[in-house]
Design a protein around this motif. Sequence first.
Motif, PDB file in Angstrom:
ATOM      1  N   TYR A 182      88.997  18.979  13.554  1.00  8.05           N
ATOM      2  CA  TYR A 182      88.670  17.746  12.830  1.00  8.05           C
ATOM      3  C   TYR A 182      87.993  18.189  11.568  1.00  8.05           C
ATOM      4  O   TYR A 182      87.305  17.432  10.795  1.00  8.05           O
ATOM      5  N   HIS A 183      88.576  19.115  11.003  1.00  8.38           N
ATOM      6  CA  HIS A 183      87.991  19.895   9.683  1.00  8.38           C
ATOM      7  C   HIS A 183      88.275  18.774   8.668  1.00  8.38           C
ATOM      8  O   HIS A 183      87.679  18.788   7.670  1.00  8.38           O
ATOM      9  N   GLU A 184      89.391  18.170   8.539  1.00  8.48           N
ATOM     10  CA  GLU A 184      89.789  17.225   7.651  1.00  8.48           C
ATOM     11  C   GLU A 184      89.192  15.969   7.612  1.00  8.48           C
ATOM     12  O   GLU A 184      89.251  15.016   6.611  1.00  8.48           O
ATOM     13  N   CYS A 185      88.171  15.704   8.850  1.00  8.52           N
ATOM     14  CA  CYS A 185      87.816  14.219   8.824  1.00  8.52           C
ATOM     15  C   CYS A 185      86.280  14.260   8.368  1.00  8.52           C
ATOM     16  O   CYS A 185      85.573  13.258   8.480  1.00  8.52           O
ATOM     17  N   GLU A 232      94.067  25.054  13.266  1.00 13.43           N
ATOM     18  CA  GLU A 232      94.338  25.212  12.044  1.00 13.43           C
ATOM     19  C   GLU A 232      95.671  24.391  11.450  1.00 13.43           C
ATOM     20  O   GLU A 232      95.973  24.136  10.356  1.00 13.43           O
ATOM     21  N   SER A 266      85.677  11.667   5.799  1.00 11.18           N
ATOM     22  CA  SER A 266      86.485  10.346   6.115  1.00 11.18           C
ATOM     23  C   SER A 266      85.696   9.284   6.827  1.00 11.18           C
ATOM     24  O   SER A 266      86.013   8.073   7.061  1.00 11.18           O
ATOM     25  N   LYS A 322      88.117  26.854  11.003  1.00 11.20           N
ATOM     26  CA  LYS A 322      88.868  25.587  10.713  1.00 11.20           C
ATOM     27  C   LYS A 322      88.895  24.670  11.967  1.00 11.20           C
ATOM     28  O   LYS A 322      90.093  24.753  12.503  1.00 11.20           O
ATOM     29  N   GLN A 345      96.814  18.119  12.443  1.00 11.59           N
ATOM     30  CA  GLN A 345      95.990  17.488  11.519  1.00 11.59           C
ATOM     31  C   GLN A 345      95.820  16.043  12.183  1.00 11.59           C
ATOM     32  O   GLN A 345      96.543  15.569  13.009  1.00 11.59           O
TER      33      GLN A 345
END
Length: 274
Positions: free
Chosen positions: A59-62, A28, A65, A56, A31
């Motif tokens: 690679y949760h923010e990917c 978490e 993308s 979380k 990044q």
Amino acid sequence: MSTLLIPLVSTGNVSQLCVDLVLHSNSEEFQFVKELDSIWLHSFLGPLDFVDGSSKPLYHECKNSGKRFTTPIELFYNKRLDLYVLQQRSPIISGYENQFFKEVIIPLVDELNIASIVVLDSAGALDPSVPFSGINYQNLFATARCQLESLDSIALQLQTRLSIQDDEQSLVNKIFHFDAASFQHSFSVDQPVFKLFHHLLHNQSGSSRSLKNVTYLSKIVHEGDNSWDAFQTCEKLAELIPNLVNGQLTTPVSWKGVYGARPIALGFEKGLYS
């Protein structure tokens, strides 16, 4: 003061497993930053790793993308610790170590204004490239530190000792100091880490002046199930990077493979290792 953690691909992939623990135990907080140039590395492509049941994952923010696969070398960042972490999943193509360190790692250190570097490594007990200590060969860890001298002093030494073939009398072995209990007492030119440190020190005589100290941590391991070695290395690493892991060390789903996480095997019953 930004720190960069570099795992070398070595015996048992212990450094990579240790980085897995660091990244996924604090997923978490980390990044994904970017993929690095892997032209000097063997090809690798894998699924995005995660901890089963995590709310979380790493690679949760990917998700939005377009990134769907892991690649040979990736960079992550933890804002709380001001810590950049490399995950290198495949080895350097033989004979291209110098190119990789000069063209990929050194520019990254400059780009991120790194002040401190921690390098993870591992070695087999009979590795001929490692200069083992005659009295500490049974110890599990080797730790070496370098507090960089003034740039003028380093530049002067480099003018007289620029050959990467130099070994015992090299600048690397002159300014890196091993702890008294380390299982090795110096670096060999046959170790990839020697080339990395050579280029880091040579770079200090150039435009980059941010790097202040470098720490080396290596563990003696055996081929086979090296998950337990990774846990031990991560615990040792936490002594070098305070507050590295909050809470329990967590393994990703990729560890549920051939070996799994368990203490060192004592026999060969019921399969490869019991």
